[in-house]
Scaffold this motif. Structure first.
Motif, PDB file in Angstrom:
ATOM      1  N   GLN A 264       0.831  -1.203   0.000  1.00  0.00           N
ATOM      2  CA  GLN A 264       0.000   0.000   0.000  1.00  0.00           C
ATOM      3  C   GLN A 264       0.868   1.257   0.000  1.00  0.00           C
ATOM      4  OE1 GLN A 264      -3.563   0.197   2.428  1.00  0.00           O
ATOM      5  NE2 GLN A 264      -3.191  -1.893   3.174  1.00  0.00           N
ATOM      6  N   GLN A 265       0.298   2.365  -0.485  1.00  0.00           N
ATOM      7  CA  GLN A 265       0.987   3.643  -0.464  1.00  0.00           C
ATOM      8  C   GLN A 265       0.941   4.224   0.945  1.00  0.00           C
ATOM      9  OE1 GLN A 265      -0.914   6.030  -3.498  1.00  0.00           O
ATOM     10  NE2 GLN A 265       0.494   5.292  -5.073  1.00  0.00           N
TER      11      GLN A 265
ATOM     12  N   TRP B 250       2.589   7.480   3.373  1.00  0.00           N
ATOM     13  CA  TRP B 250       3.340   8.733   3.435  1.00  0.00           C
ATOM     14  C   TRP B 250       4.039   8.823   4.777  1.00  0.00           C
ATOM     15  CZ3 TRP B 250      -0.407   7.953   0.092  1.00  0.00           C
ATOM     16  CH2 TRP B 250      -0.351   8.585  -1.161  1.00  0.00           C
TER      17      TRP B 250
ATOM     18  N   ARG C  74      12.039   2.683   4.706  1.00  0.00           N
ATOM     19  CA  ARG C  74      11.942   1.467   3.880  1.00  0.00           C
ATOM     20  C   ARG C  74      12.429   0.244   4.656  1.00  0.00           C
ATOM     21  NH1 ARG C  74      10.416   2.670  -1.125  1.00  0.00           N
ATOM     22  NH2 ARG C  74      10.588   4.872  -1.701  1.00  0.00           N
TER      23      ARG C  74
ATOM     24  N   ASP D 218       4.701   0.878  -0.325  1.00  0.00           N
ATOM     25  CA  ASP D 218       5.019   1.815  -1.400  1.00  0.00           C
ATOM     26  C   ASP D 218       5.122   3.198  -0.764  1.00  0.00           C
ATOM     27  OD1 ASP D 218       5.343   3.249  -3.701  1.00  0.00           O
ATOM     28  OD2 ASP D 218       3.285   2.970  -4.431  1.00  0.00           O
ATOM     29  N   LEU D 219       6.356   3.625  -0.453  1.00  0.00           N
ATOM     30  CA  LEU D 219       6.548   4.807   0.380  1.00  0.00           C
ATOM     31  C   LEU D 219       6.609   6.096  -0.423  1.00  0.00           C
ATOM     32  CD1 LEU D 219       9.134   3.757   3.113  1.00  0.00           C
ATOM     33  CD2 LEU D 219       6.655   3.740   3.194  1.00  0.00           C
ATOM     34  N   HIS D 220       6.001   7.132   0.155  1.00  0.00           N
ATOM     35  CA  HIS D 220       6.118   8.513  -0.305  1.00  0.00           C
ATOM     36  C   HIS D 220       6.482   9.349   0.911  1.00  0.00           C
ATOM     37  CE1 HIS D 220       4.012   7.407  -4.085  1.00  0.00           C
ATOM     38  NE2 HIS D 220       3.329   6.613  -3.285  1.00  0.00           N
TER      39      HIS D 220
ATOM     40  N   TYR E 207      -3.614  12.329   2.856  1.00  0.00           N
ATOM     41  CA  TYR E 207      -3.024  11.016   2.635  1.00  0.00           C
ATOM     42  C   TYR E 207      -3.900   9.920   3.227  1.00  0.00           C
ATOM     43  CZ  TYR E 207       0.801  14.412   2.543  1.00  0.00           C
ATOM     44  OH  TYR E 207       1.579  15.521   2.308  1.00  0.00           O
TER      45      TYR E 207
ATOM     46  N   ALA F 182      -1.090  10.486  -4.411  1.00  0.00           N
ATOM     47  CA  ALA F 182       0.312  10.428  -4.845  1.00  0.00           C
ATOM     48  C   ALA F 182       0.610  11.469  -5.898  1.00  0.00           C
ATOM     49  CB  ALA F 182       0.633   9.029  -5.358  1.00  0.00           C
TER      50      ALA F 182
ATOM     51  N   GLU G  29       2.397  15.506  -4.822  1.00  0.00           N
ATOM     52  CA  GLU G  29       3.780  15.167  -5.181  1.00  0.00           C
ATOM     53  C   GLU G  29       4.757  16.244  -4.723  1.00  0.00           C
ATOM     54  OE1 GLU G  29       6.399  13.966  -9.151  1.00  0.00           O
ATOM     55  OE2 GLU G  29       4.294  14.515  -9.344  1.00  0.00           O
TER      56      GLU G  29
END
Length: 583
Positions: free
Chosen positions: A460-461, A463, A476, A483-485, A502, A574, A578
């Motif tokens: 999953q994304q 933040w 990480r 799925d890192l932001h 988010y 995302a 950005e």
């Protein structure tokens, strides 16, 4: 004569073996921890390594960071790619263990030089342990950065010349060729600019060996220096040959990363040379500070060396010339840092041990006293934290044993003049281990999310907060498989705003503001999926006084990170946010 049933030779061998095991323990213990002393460069370097590995090609280097792609030559990133099996085994241990191996190999070179120069294996062993006891070695010799490999490869040419002297100085082709190759590998870890201090130091060595007969040096040795420089630069130039975009390498690395070091940044070069945090005086202090707790004996090393310079053995003269050459060269750029002189710290360690009988014992006692203060503070903090957690066992038995051993070493070293100097080195080395041991709770369940939470967010994304370029790379290893932001903490986004932006995010809060009730007050529909403790930094003086006097150590030392799921954020977060990324 027998000692404890052993001959003196066997006893020395046993003590040497124990010392080597101690060094291995100190440098490998907690290597996969997020809390080790390190430099922020580890984050962008791991970012570049991860993306380059994902591309399936060694060149060109890959990055999403602004103006940070060809920030360093490729050897460090290739080292990381190989150590992690092209990113398939993405752990801090895998990234860092080659750095420790390089650092231990450097210590081995110091030990061999010490044995060669003094004729005593004990001197070599003590010099190696002294080098490993320097805090700069511990801090920069373990993370995934350029320094461990660089120090090894740049020390190797001088080791080659000094260890096989005088035949090495007389060699016309083999040794200069070997040194050129050694230097070239070092340049591919850091920069072509390092050829200047190395060649200057080599020229000083050859000139000293010729008794400062300039004509003799120019006729017989000057061409060797040129040969070393040309060979190393040709090896470095392979980066331009192999990279598909050499123009970018020139623009980003040569011009941006190297020429920019001479920019005085809105002030005159002379003013910056003489005043401020980047002055030549700050470089002197930073070099001494590289010794960490051994700063006091290091400060006392210079006067005896200057006083006895005319009677100084040739090997020590050569070591001092190398230190001086590096100091002069790295005084020239406008950006001056003691980190630039890490290359000569192995030589400084050897010089310290060779001359430490000439240095006042009081300076070593001061080191032991400082070690004692740190041990006492750690003991106090450990007991208070254990008390605050109650039934939860924070520290293993060996943490308390280490504290006892250090207390004994400090007391014996202060009371027994014969043992003061070697025990000051042992205590300084073990204080590094004590720091890692003190951080143990954050390496266990308290500092990590539960396995059920990690399974829930896999793929999953998410933040995560970021207050330094690419620092989100550290998450990480905390949130593997997500799925890192990133979002910048400088934006000062509150919980409600984060929840609106988010769908799944981590937020770091003071302990008092991190209760479920406080979170739900800002976002009633949010869910807290997990939590962990994170070490705080940059406490104010008022906070430190209040924590120590009032006993509230948890808010002083730790903050809480929560992993929160929000139903309010847009599905295209995302793309929409950005610009929040930490670049």
């Amino acid at each position: 004569m027998k000692t404890l049933g052993l001959s003196p030779g066997l006893l020395r061998a046993a003590l040497g073996g124990v010392a080597c095991l101690l060094a291995l323990l100190v440098y490998f213990y907690g290597l996969d921890s997020q809390q080790i002393p390190k430099n922020g460069d580890e984050y962008p370097y791991s970012h570049i390594t991860r993306l380059t590995a994902a591309s399936g090609k060694l060149l060109p280097l890959q990055s999403t960071l602004d103006q940070m792609r060809n920030t360093k030559p490729p050897l460090l990133f290739w080292q990381g790619i190989l150590a992690t099996d092209w990113g398939q085994e993405w752990t801090l241990w895998r990234l860092r263990y080659p750095s420790v191996i390089y650092t231990l190999l450097t210590a081995l070179l110091v030990a061999l030089l010490g044995r060669k120069v003094s004729g005593r294996i004990e001197t070599g062993l003590l010099a190696a342990l002294t080098y490993l006891a320097f805090f700069s070695t511990y801090r920069f010799g373990r993370p995934f950065i350029t320094d461990p490999a660089l120090v090894f490869w740049l020390l190797l040419p001088f080791f080659t010349l000094l260890y096989w002297r005088p035949a090495s100085f007389a060699s016309k082709l083999m040794v200069p060729t070997l040194i050129g190759l050694q230097l070239g590998v070092g340049l591919l870890y850091k920069s072509f600019a390092l050829a200047l201090p190395i060649c200057l130091a080599l020229a000083a060595w050859y000139l000293q060996e010729r008794g400062y007969r300039w004509l003799d040096f120019l006729r017989r040795d000057s061409w060797k220096i040129v040969m070393v420089g040309v060979m190393s630069l040709l090896l470095f130039a392979l980066w331009f040959v192999l990279d598909p975009d050499p123009a970018a390498v020139w623009r980003e690395f040569v011009v941006g990363e190297n020429v920019g070091k001479f920019d005085a940044k809105q002030t005159s070069y002379l003013v910056k040379l003489l005043w401020g945090s980047s002055s030549i005086w700050s470089l002197v202090l930073a070099t001494l500070a590289n010794g960490g707790l051994l700063i006091f004996p290091l400060a006392g090393l210079f006067w005896p060396a200057f006083r006895d310079r005319r009677q100084m053995p040739q090997a020590q003269r050569l070591l001092w010339l190398c230190v001086l050459a590096f100091f002069v060269v790295f005084s020239l750029p406008s950006q001056r840092s003691g980190r630039y002189l890490l290359t000569v710290m192995p030589m400084v360690a050897l010089l310290l041990v060779l001359d430490w009988e000439k240095i006042s014992r009081k300076l070593f006692v001061t080191t032991l006293a400082c070690c004692g203060l740190l041990v006492g503070a750690t003991l106090y903090l450990s007991l208070r934290l254990q008390t605050q957690f109650g039934a939860v066992l924070l520290y293993p038995w060996h943490h308390w044993l280490l504290l006892i051993v250090l207390i004994v070493l400090v007391l014996v070293g202060i009371r027994s003049p014969a043992y003061t100097r070697p025990l000051s080195v042992a205590a300084a080395l073990l204080v590094n281990l004590l720091f890692a041991s003190f951080m143990t709770p954050l390496d266990g369940p308290l500092g990590n999310y539960p396995a059920a939470t990690l399974a829930q967010i896999k793929g999953q994304q998410v933040w995560v907060p970021c207050n330094f370029r690419a620092k989100d790379e550290g998450h990480r290893f905390i949130l593997p498989g997500a799925d890192l932001h990133s979002y910048q903490t400088a934006l000062n986004l509150d919980l409600a705003t984060l929840a609106a932006r988010y769908p799944l995010f981590a937020v770091q809060l003071p302990l008092a503001a991190s209760s479920p009730a406080a979170v739900l007050a800002a976002c009633p529909d949010c869910r807290v999926l997990g939590e962990r403790l994170e070490m705080r930094g940059r406490q104010t003086g008022q906070e430190i006084r209040a924590g120590l006097l009032g006993g509230e150590l948890m808010p002083l030392l730790f903050k809480k990170e929560l992993l929160i799921s929000s139903p309010h954020a847009a599905s295209d977060a995302a793309r929409r946010w950005e610009a929040d990324a930490c670049r």
